[in-house]
Design a protein around this motif. Structure first.
Motif, PDB file in Angstrom:
ATOM      1  N   ARG A  16      69.741  49.082  62.980  1.00  0.00           N
ATOM      2  CA  ARG A  16      68.813  48.268  62.285  1.00  0.00           C
ATOM      3  C   ARG A  16      68.039  47.101  63.370  1.00  0.00           C
ATOM      4  NH1 ARG A  16      66.317  50.446  58.569  1.00  0.00           N
ATOM      5  NH2 ARG A  16      65.300  48.479  58.014  1.00  0.00           N
ATOM      6  N   ASN A  19      65.898  43.871  62.384  1.00  0.00           N
ATOM      7  CA  ASN A  19      65.737  43.771  60.883  1.00  0.00           C
ATOM      8  C   ASN A  19      67.103  43.396  60.317  1.00  0.00           C
ATOM      9  OD1 ASN A  19      63.895  43.695  59.228  1.00  0.00           O
ATOM     10  ND2 ASN A  19      64.159  45.669  58.493  1.00  0.00           N
ATOM     11  N   CYS A  86      64.401  39.732  53.039  1.00  0.00           N
ATOM     12  CA  CYS A  86      64.275  41.243  52.833  1.00  0.00           C
ATOM     13  C   CYS A  86      62.613  41.424  52.491  1.00  0.00           C
ATOM     14  CB  CYS A  86      65.059  41.825  51.762  1.00  0.00           C
ATOM     15  SG  CYS A  86      66.828  41.973  52.074  1.00  0.00           S
ATOM     16  N   ARG A  89      60.571  40.518  55.679  1.00  0.00           N
ATOM     17  CA  ARG A  89      60.673  41.749  56.783  1.00  0.00           C
ATOM     18  C   ARG A  89      60.118  42.910  56.133  1.00  0.00           C
ATOM     19  NH1 ARG A  89      63.669  40.667  61.682  1.00  0.00           N
ATOM     20  NH2 ARG A  89      63.664  38.250  61.513  1.00  0.00           N
ATOM     21  N   SER A  93      56.933  44.681  58.345  1.00  0.00           N
ATOM     22  CA  SER A  93      57.099  46.134  58.851  1.00  0.00           C
ATOM     23  C   SER A  93      55.887  46.954  58.214  1.00  0.00           C
ATOM     24  CB  SER A  93      58.352  46.671  58.363  1.00  0.00           C
ATOM     25  OG  SER A  93      59.435  46.066  58.792  1.00  0.00           O
TER      26      SER A  93
END
Length: 94
Positions: A16, A19, A86, A89, A93
């Motif tokens: 990951r 992230n 979460c 991020r 993204s």
């Protein structure tokens, strides 16, 4: 119990990268400190449980003292912080 938090954190980095969110809860010793440092070095974040709620503050203390925690929170606030991380991020993204 085996000290495997560092191994777990290090293995996640290969999958990951930036992230990653590491969470260090109550525990004895300093397991997780090296892994938390690697997570921070790759741009990830680390939440450490605060002393006020940790049954044993050894592992979170070690992470905090090493300067690897991006947040230090009492246990009841950690789930919301994970969700917020979460969401942030995912938005970054998109």
């Amino acid at each position: 119990a085996l000290p495997i938090l560092n191994v777990t954190m290090e293995s996640v980095l290969g999958v990951r990268g930036w992230n990653v969110l590491g969470v260090v809860l109550t525990g004895m010793g300093n397991d997780g400190t090296r892994g938390a440092g690697l997570i921070r070095a790759t741009g990830g974040d680390v939440i450490a449980e605060s002393e006020e709620t940790a049954l044993i503050y050894g592992m979170p203390r070690s992470v905090v003292q090493a300067g690897h925690a991006t947040q230090v929170l009492p246990l009841p606030r950690i789930a919301d912080a994970i969700v917020a991380h979460c969401r942030a991020r995912a938005a970054a993204s998109a």
